[in-house]
Design a protein around this motif. Structure first.
Motif, PDB file in Angstrom:
ATOM      1  N   UNK A  16      48.547  53.384   5.128  1.00 11.30           N
ATOM      2  CA  UNK A  16      50.004  53.432   5.325  1.00 11.30           C
ATOM      3  C   UNK A  16      50.685  54.331   4.303  1.00 11.30           C
ATOM      4  N   UNK A  17      50.094  54.449   3.114  1.00  8.92           N
ATOM      5  CA  UNK A  17      50.701  55.240   2.043  1.00  8.92           C
ATOM      6  C   UNK A  17      50.334  56.718   2.098  1.00  8.92           C
ATOM      7  N   UNK A  18      49.345  57.078   2.893  1.00  3.35           N
ATOM      8  CA  UNK A  18      48.911  58.471   2.978  1.00  3.35           C
ATOM      9  C   UNK A  18      49.827  59.289   3.889  1.00  3.35           C
ATOM     10  N   UNK A  19      49.829  60.587   3.668  1.00  5.56           N
ATOM     11  CA  UNK A  19      50.508  61.496   4.589  1.00  5.56           C
ATOM     12  C   UNK A  19      49.763  61.477   5.923  1.00  5.56           C
ATOM     13  N   UNK A  20      50.373  62.040   6.933  1.00  9.90           N
ATOM     14  CA  UNK A  20      49.713  62.101   8.245  1.00  9.90           C
ATOM     15  C   UNK A  20      48.393  62.860   8.152  1.00  9.90           C
TER      16      UNK A  20
END
Length: 76
Positions: A16-20
């Motif tokens: 959830x915290x990562x970029x796409x």
């Protein structure tokens, strides 16, 4: 044969915290590990294995029929 993937809660949070872009690469690394059961550790116990993508890594254990992803990382 279809295999199953379980994600630890901390993995779901990390995704959830990562970029796409990061999330996409980590999911591709998980998929690559999943379709290579010869690289899985022995099911059960405390044995784990690492799988690496271009800028990501996945730490997982195995159970009969699948893997459980314990931790992930992305360096992008």
């Amino acid at each position: 044969m279809p295999y199953e993937v379980d994600l630890a809660v901390r993995v779901e949070d990390a995704l959830d915290e990562l970029s796409a872009e990061g999330r996409q690469e980590v999911m591709e690394t998980i998929a690559a590990a999943l379709v290579r059961p010869e690289g899985w550790p022995q099911p059960g116990g405390w044995h784990g294995a690492l799988a690496f993508g271009p800028r990501s890594w996945v730490w997982f254990t195995a159970f009969l029929g699948g893997i459980q992803v314990i931790d992930v990382g992305w360096t992008g």
